[in-house]
Write a protein that holds these residues in place. Structure first.
Motif, PDB file in Angstrom:
ATOM      1  N   LEU A  76      17.987   6.729  -4.978  1.00 26.71           N
ATOM      2  CA  LEU A  76      16.994   6.026  -4.166  1.00 26.71           C
ATOM      3  C   LEU A  76      17.526   5.846  -2.746  1.00 26.71           C
ATOM      4  CD1 LEU A  76      15.382   3.286  -6.453  1.00 26.71           C
ATOM      5  CD2 LEU A  76      14.320   5.328  -5.495  1.00 26.71           C
ATOM      6  N   ALA A  77      18.393   6.764  -2.312  1.00 24.07           N
ATOM      7  CA  ALA A  77      18.886   6.718  -0.930  1.00 24.07           C
ATOM      8  C   ALA A  77      17.684   6.852   0.002  1.00 24.07           C
ATOM      9  CB  ALA A  77      19.873   7.851  -0.681  1.00 24.07           C
ATOM     10  N   GLY A  78      17.608   6.008   0.991  1.00 24.85           N
ATOM     11  CA  GLY A  78      16.508   6.065   1.940  1.00 24.85           C
ATOM     12  C   GLY A  78      15.179   5.587   1.373  1.00 24.85           C
ATOM     13  N   ALA A  79      15.213   4.919   0.242  1.00 21.23           N
ATOM     14  CA  ALA A  79      13.976   4.427  -0.377  1.00 21.23           C
ATOM     15  C   ALA A  79      13.269   3.458   0.558  1.00 21.23           C
ATOM     16  CB  ALA A  79      14.277   3.746  -1.706  1.00 21.23           C
ATOM     17  N   ARG A  80      11.955   3.526   0.561  1.00 21.87           N
ATOM     18  CA  ARG A  80      11.133   2.635   1.372  1.00 21.87           C
ATOM     19  C   ARG A  80       9.830   2.373   0.647  1.00 21.87           C
ATOM     20  NH1 ARG A  80      15.320   2.234   3.217  1.00 21.87           N
ATOM     21  NH2 ARG A  80      16.111   2.783   5.239  1.00 21.87           N
ATOM     22  N   LEU A  81       9.213   1.245   0.969  1.00 20.15           N
ATOM     23  CA  LEU A  81       7.874   0.903   0.484  1.00 20.15           C
ATOM     24  C   LEU A  81       6.941   1.076   1.670  1.00 20.15           C
ATOM     25  CD1 LEU A  81       8.882  -2.303  -1.480  1.00 20.15           C
ATOM     26  CD2 LEU A  81       8.287  -0.077  -2.461  1.00 20.15           C
ATOM     27  N   PRO A 102      -4.906  -0.313   0.333  1.00 24.55           N
ATOM     28  CA  PRO A 102      -4.008  -1.184  -0.436  1.00 24.55           C
ATOM     29  C   PRO A 102      -2.920  -0.448  -1.233  1.00 24.55           C
ATOM     30  CG  PRO A 102      -6.106  -0.977  -1.558  1.00 24.55           C
ATOM     31  CD  PRO A 102      -6.250  -0.272  -0.231  1.00 24.55           C
ATOM     32  N   THR A 103      -3.033   0.865  -1.387  1.00 27.29           N
ATOM     33  CA  THR A 103      -2.048   1.609  -2.179  1.00 27.29           C
ATOM     34  C   THR A 103      -0.686   1.582  -1.497  1.00 27.29           C
ATOM     35  OG1 THR A 103      -3.790   3.092  -2.949  1.00 27.29           O
ATOM     36  CG2 THR A 103      -1.514   3.826  -3.280  1.00 27.29           C
ATOM     37  N   VAL A 104       0.322   1.177  -2.261  1.00 25.76           N
ATOM     38  CA  VAL A 104       1.698   1.144  -1.759  1.00 25.76           C
ATOM     39  C   VAL A 104       2.451   2.288  -2.430  1.00 25.76           C
ATOM     40  CG1 VAL A 104       3.832  -0.207  -1.575  1.00 25.76           C
ATOM     41  CG2 VAL A 104       1.595  -1.355  -1.437  1.00 25.76           C
ATOM     42  N   TYR A 105       3.268   2.978  -1.654  1.00 22.73           N
ATOM     43  CA  TYR A 105       4.062   4.106  -2.139  1.00 22.73           C
ATOM     44  C   TYR A 105       5.537   3.746  -2.064  1.00 22.73           C
ATOM     45  CZ  TYR A 105      -0.211   6.784  -1.319  1.00 22.73           C
ATOM     46  OH  TYR A 105      -1.499   7.243  -1.332  1.00 22.73           O
ATOM     47  N   ILE A 106       6.300   4.289  -3.010  1.00 18.65           N
ATOM     48  CA  ILE A 106       7.753   4.171  -2.943  1.00 18.65           C
ATOM     49  C   ILE A 106       8.301   5.549  -2.601  1.00 18.65           C
ATOM     50  CG2 ILE A 106       7.982   4.438  -5.459  1.00 18.65           C
ATOM     51  CD1 ILE A 106      10.585   2.717  -5.194  1.00 18.65           C
ATOM     52  N   ARG A 107       9.142   5.584  -1.607  1.00 11.87           N
ATOM     53  CA  ARG A 107       9.777   6.845  -1.213  1.00 11.87           C
ATOM     54  C   ARG A 107      10.965   7.086  -2.136  1.00 11.87           C
ATOM     55  NH1 ARG A 107      13.382   7.873   4.019  1.00 11.87           N
ATOM     56  NH2 ARG A 107      13.688  10.107   3.784  1.00 11.87           N
ATOM     57  N   VAL A 108      10.910   8.194  -2.874  1.00 10.35           N
ATOM     58  CA  VAL A 108      11.981   8.562  -3.796  1.00 10.35           C
ATOM     59  C   VAL A 108      12.596   9.846  -3.253  1.00 10.35           C
ATOM     60  CG1 VAL A 108      12.594   9.087  -6.188  1.00 10.35           C
ATOM     61  CG2 VAL A 108      10.707   7.515  -5.706  1.00 10.35           C
ATOM     62  N   THR A 109      13.657   9.696  -2.482  1.00 14.25           N
ATOM     63  CA  THR A 109      14.257  10.848  -1.822  1.00 14.25           C
ATOM     64  C   THR A 109      14.880  11.822  -2.809  1.00 14.25           C
ATOM     65  OG1 THR A 109      16.220   9.511  -1.427  1.00 14.25           O
ATOM     66  CG2 THR A 109      14.656   9.724   0.380  1.00 14.25           C
ATOM     67  N   GLY A 110      15.369  11.328  -3.935  1.00 14.33           N
ATOM     68  CA  GLY A 110      15.948  12.206  -4.949  1.00 14.33           C
ATOM     69  C   GLY A 110      14.922  13.156  -5.549  1.00 14.33           C
TER      70      GLY A 110
END
Length: 187
Positions: free
Chosen positions: A129-134, A141-149
């Motif tokens: 989850l390096a560099g993970a962001r919401l 309203p949709t929220v995303y999680i950044r999954v760099t892996g």
């Protein structure tokens, strides 16, 4: 054979309890104790020389736990290591490589559970989850999680999944007009 347990999570008077009502400072599920609140139980987070997130003051699981541990959404660490993981969808482990990555998702270091080293065999291999962001688009309203892996932004299933299952911090959501390649739903 994998045994998955769903943890009943309920907020009672500002105290997170897993299963039954217990003292405000701790919650217990299946013989394991998890940190829940209180300044003395706040995990002190620091980056070690390798940049891994360290969780101090987390509570070890008893050796008597025979089945696979935590359900999705829990933050865990092995008894022998300071590395912190998130148990994600499909019991996949997501390694949190730094305090900055952790702080991009959560506003507190509470609730990191220590599990037996042998319990880690219950999970699929870890993804970084390096560099993970919401993130989210403006007016959506949709929220995303950044999954760099996985090199994708995964839409989080719903607000309940965001707040109650994974305990992400709404204050960490960044608004952007360019999210990038989307992946499967994070549930």
């Amino acid at each position: 054979m994998r045994i998955r347990r769903a943890l009943a999570v309920a907020a009672i008077g500002g105290t997170l309890t897993l299963g039954a009502a217990v003292a405000p400072a701790q919650a217990t599920q299946g013989g394991r104790t998890a940190n829940t609140s209180g300044p003395s139980l706040v995990a002190a987070a620091v980056s070690d020389a390798a940049g891994a997130v360290s969780a101090q003051h987390s509570t070890p699981s008893p050796a008597s736990v025979a089945s696979c541990p935590p359900a999705q959404g829990l933050r865990i660490k092995k008894a022998s290591s300071a590395r912190v993981y998130l148990v994600g969808p499909n019991s996949r482990l997501y390694y949190i490589p730094s305090a900055a990555d952790y702080n991009a998702l959560w506003g507190t270091w509470d609730d990191i559970e220590t599990v037996l080293d042998s319990d880690m065999a219950c999970f699929d291999p870890s993804t970084s989850l390096a560099g993970a962001r919401l993130v989210k688009y403006p007016n959506d309203p949709t929220v995303y999680i950044r999954v760099t892996g996985e090199n994708v932004y995964r839409p989080i299933k719903d607000w309940d999944t965001f707040t109650r299952k994974y305990h992400f911090d709404p204050a960490k959501i960044q608004v952007t007009s360019d999210i990038g390649r989307k992946g499967p739903i994070w549930d």
